[in-house]
Enzyme design. Structure first.
Site, PDB file in Angstrom:
ATOM      1  N   CYS A  91      -5.459  -3.683  -6.824  1.00  0.00           N
ATOM      2  CA  CYS A  91      -5.638  -3.359  -5.593  1.00  0.00           C
ATOM      3  C   CYS A  91      -7.174  -1.086  -5.661  1.00  0.00           C
ATOM      4  O   CYS A  91      -7.344  -1.385  -4.756  1.00  0.00           O
ATOM      5  CB  CYS A  91      -4.793  -3.504  -4.833  1.00  0.00           C
ATOM      6  SG  CYS A  91      -4.132  -4.232  -4.402  1.00  0.00           S
ATOM      7  N   HIS A 114      -4.974   5.066   0.265  1.00  0.00           N
ATOM      8  CA  HIS A 114      -4.941   3.808  -0.153  1.00  0.00           C
ATOM      9  C   HIS A 114      -3.383   3.217   0.618  1.00  0.00           C
ATOM     10  O   HIS A 114      -3.837   2.163   1.098  1.00  0.00           O
ATOM     11  CB  HIS A 114      -3.923   3.927  -1.583  1.00  0.00           C
ATOM     12  CG  HIS A 114      -3.753   2.705  -2.168  1.00  0.00           C
ATOM     13  ND1 HIS A 114      -4.541   1.518  -1.973  1.00  0.00           N
ATOM     14  CD2 HIS A 114      -2.528   1.231  -2.469  1.00  0.00           C
ATOM     15  CE1 HIS A 114      -4.296   0.078  -2.620  1.00  0.00           C
ATOM     16  NE2 HIS A 114      -3.218   0.300  -2.717  1.00  0.00           N
ATOM     17  N   GLU A 138       2.185   8.143  -2.407  1.00  0.00           N
ATOM     18  CA  GLU A 138       1.535   8.433  -2.980  1.00  0.00           C
ATOM     19  C   GLU A 138       1.248   9.501  -2.148  1.00  0.00           C
ATOM     20  O   GLU A 138       1.033  10.392  -1.984  1.00  0.00           O
ATOM     21  CB  GLU A 138       0.793   7.668  -1.884  1.00  0.00           C
ATOM     22  CG  GLU A 138      -0.645   7.773  -2.158  1.00  0.00           C
ATOM     23  CD  GLU A 138      -1.426   7.107  -0.635  1.00  0.00           C
ATOM     24  OE1 GLU A 138      -2.827   7.753  -0.664  1.00  0.00           O
ATOM     25  OE2 GLU A 138      -1.795   5.733  -0.223  1.00  0.00           O
ATOM     26  N   LYS A 198      -5.488   1.008   6.104  1.00  0.00           N
ATOM     27  CA  LYS A 198      -4.597  -0.790   6.598  1.00  0.00           C
ATOM     28  C   LYS A 198      -4.002  -0.779   7.139  1.00  0.00           C
ATOM     29  O   LYS A 198      -3.512  -2.310   7.382  1.00  0.00           O
ATOM     30  CB  LYS A 198      -4.251  -0.593   4.751  1.00  0.00           C
ATOM     31  CG  LYS A 198      -4.696  -0.882   3.368  1.00  0.00           C
ATOM     32  CD  LYS A 198      -4.160  -1.184   2.285  1.00  0.00           C
ATOM     33  CE  LYS A 198      -4.857  -1.065   1.139  1.00  0.00           C
ATOM     34  NZ  LYS A 198      -5.828   0.216   0.605  1.00  0.00           N
ATOM     35  N   HIS A 214      -4.588  -4.947   4.804  1.00  0.00           N
ATOM     36  CA  HIS A 214      -4.976  -5.180   2.178  1.00  0.00           C
ATOM     37  C   HIS A 214      -5.793  -5.810   2.303  1.00  0.00           C
ATOM     38  O   HIS A 214      -5.562  -6.875   2.195  1.00  0.00           O
ATOM     39  CB  HIS A 214      -3.741  -4.790   1.699  1.00  0.00           C
ATOM     40  CG  HIS A 214      -3.730  -4.111   0.829  1.00  0.00           C
ATOM     41  ND1 HIS A 214      -4.891  -4.096   0.260  1.00  0.00           N
ATOM     42  CD2 HIS A 214      -2.928  -3.979  -0.127  1.00  0.00           C
ATOM     43  CE1 HIS A 214      -4.812  -3.548  -1.764  1.00  0.00           C
ATOM     44  NE2 HIS A 214      -3.463  -3.328  -1.248  1.00  0.00           N
ATOM     45  N   PHE A 223      -1.214  -2.564  -8.504  1.00  0.00           N
ATOM     46  CA  PHE A 223      -0.419  -3.113  -9.628  1.00  0.00           C
ATOM     47  C   PHE A 223      -0.741  -3.629 -11.185  1.00  0.00           C
ATOM     48  O   PHE A 223      -2.451  -3.067 -10.881  1.00  0.00           O
ATOM     49  CB  PHE A 223      -0.628  -4.607  -9.874  1.00  0.00           C
ATOM     50  CG  PHE A 223       0.524  -5.531  -8.180  1.00  0.00           C
ATOM     51  CD1 PHE A 223       1.327  -4.554  -6.828  1.00  0.00           C
ATOM     52  CD2 PHE A 223       0.666  -6.951  -7.828  1.00  0.00           C
ATOM     53  CE1 PHE A 223       2.025  -4.692  -5.965  1.00  0.00           C
ATOM     54  CE2 PHE A 223       1.944  -7.066  -6.664  1.00  0.00           C
ATOM     55  CZ  PHE A 223       2.277  -6.396  -6.050  1.00  0.00           C
TER      56      PHE A 223
END
Length: 413
Positions: A167, A307, A318, A337, A342, A401
């Site tokens: 991502c 994010h 985060e 998002k 996403h 990831f």
């Protein structure tokens, strides 16, 4: 202390091409973000799955945009990239018929190979009909073909490749493009990301990981970054391509400079395949690295484009990372998002484009579905309505990831 004047080593963004669930142009995307309402909806193609909703790009007609030949030979993620790249180049005022193609590079982030068309080909093989597998199955679906098709379409003969950092892929692509320009390897780079993850296989895989929100009865309330009641992310799709040039080159041709890419930082958590470091230390190191690269202090940053996936672990990590770096309190935070879902490998590129638009408008769009934070999170999450905020610098964060962390610093000219 304000942000210093732009040196010649800085990189100018002179063109934007943006396709997302909020629309097919930068203006449509900006309007959609500022409305602050999630675009998640039931998707008939996901019917019968544990999670049957997502955020799709609306009204996208590949045949109308690209013609029958291009549409037939490309998969959806490459189609998005082609259209976004064409529009970005036009926005930059460049003409592929006259540019020096060997000095033009293409770097696009893609999170995975396309899972949209492969299942049908696998079914042919499973049914004992290998002769029915399309000869286009491989070249249509491998991740590098977004960059390859863009290069072929626009005559970009310089370095061309794909970045894959889950991502964070789109953000990584912009950082790599910055390095190509700084090194002198290219004069222009078309950089960004593209992904078409709204398919049955992606929805199934992420649901099995318990990463997706299960609010099937209320999909428009599902994506809620940093909210205490978040339960997972919503699948999205789209593409963003930025035209990037050295600042001096852009000024010499009197191009409109939409923003400057001043800093890039990347780190790895080296911790877990899908979970971030709970203490946010890997993400915090990436943010600090980007600030150092930009020559900015934390107090110079007027906005964080987070994010913000809406998963419990990622949002918590985060939030901790931001409070680590901005020890006097993080600047206002927004999480796109919440509106567009996403977009996986394209997310970082889309959010970079949104950060640029935010600097242009001197406005921070709201985070949809935000009510209240967990007790230990102390972020200033913009919600409800857009917030007018004078700012000269903003950061855009992406975490993927594998523990990949990538952060960009953009400034006004």
């Amino acid at each position: 202390m304000g942000v210093a004047a732009a040196p010649t080593a800085d990189i100018a963004v002179t063109g934007l091409g943006v396709l997302s669930p909020a629309g097919l142009t930068p203006d449509a995307n900006w309007a959609g973000l500022c409305r602050g309402r999630s675009l998640a909806a039931y998707d008939a193609e996901l019917a019968g799955l544990p999670v049957d909703f997502c955020c799709r790009v609306p009204d996208f007609d590949a045949r109308a945009e690209l013609g029958e030949r291009w549409a037939r030979r490309t998969d959806r993620f490459s189609q998005f990239a082609l259209v976004a790249a064409r529009r970005a180049v036009a926005d930059a005022g460049l003409d592929p018929q006259t540019w020096q193609g060997e000095r033009v590079g293409v770097v696009l982030g893609v999170g995975s190979n396309s899972l949209t068309s492969y299942p049908a080909e696998f079914a042919q093989l499973h049914d004992g009909r290998p002769d029915r597998v399309s000869p286009l199955a491989l070249p249509r679906s491998v991740p590098n073909m977004a960059a390859g098709e863009v290069a072929m379409d626009l005559g970009a003969c310089g370095p061309g490749f794909t970045t894959a950092s889950a991502c964070a892929s789109g953000t990584t692509a912009l950082g790599v493009a910055r390095d190509l320009l700084r090194s002198g390897a290219c004069d222009v780079v078309l950089a960004g990301g593209s992904e078409s993850g709204c398919c049955r296989m992606s929805a199934t895989c992420f649901a099995r990981l318990r990463a997706l929100s299960r609010r099937c009865a209320e999909p428009e309330l599902a994506s809620r970054p940093f909210d205490a009641e978040r339960d997972g992310f919503v699948l999205g799709e789209g593409a963003a391509v930025l035209v990037m040039e050295r600042y001096a080159t852009a000024r010499a041709r009197r191009a409109r400079v939409r923003a400057l890419l001043r800093g890039y930082g990347a780190t790895s958590d080296a911790h877990h395949p899908i979970a971030p470091l709970p203490d946010g230390s890997g993400a915090a190191r990436a943010i600090r690295a980007a600030l150092r690269d930009a020559g900015c202090a934390p107090r110079d940053i007027g906005q964080v484009n987070a994010h913000g996936t809406s998963t419990r672990l990622n949002d918590a990590a985060e939030a901790v990372a931001l409070t680590r770096v901005f020890d006097q309190g993080p600047p206002p935070v927004t999480a796109p998002k919440s509106v567009i879902g996403h977009a996986l490998g394209a997310a970082g590129a889309l959010e970079a484009a949104f950060t640029i638009l935010s600097l242009e408008h001197q406005t921070i769009p709201p985070t949809a579905n935000f009510g209240h934070q967990d007790g230990d999170h102390k972020l200033d999450v913009v919600s409800g309505s857009p917030r007018r905020t004078p700012m000269s610098a903003a950061i855009s964060c992406s975490f993927g990831f594998g523990g990949h962390n990538a952060v960009l610093v953009f400034t006004t000219e």
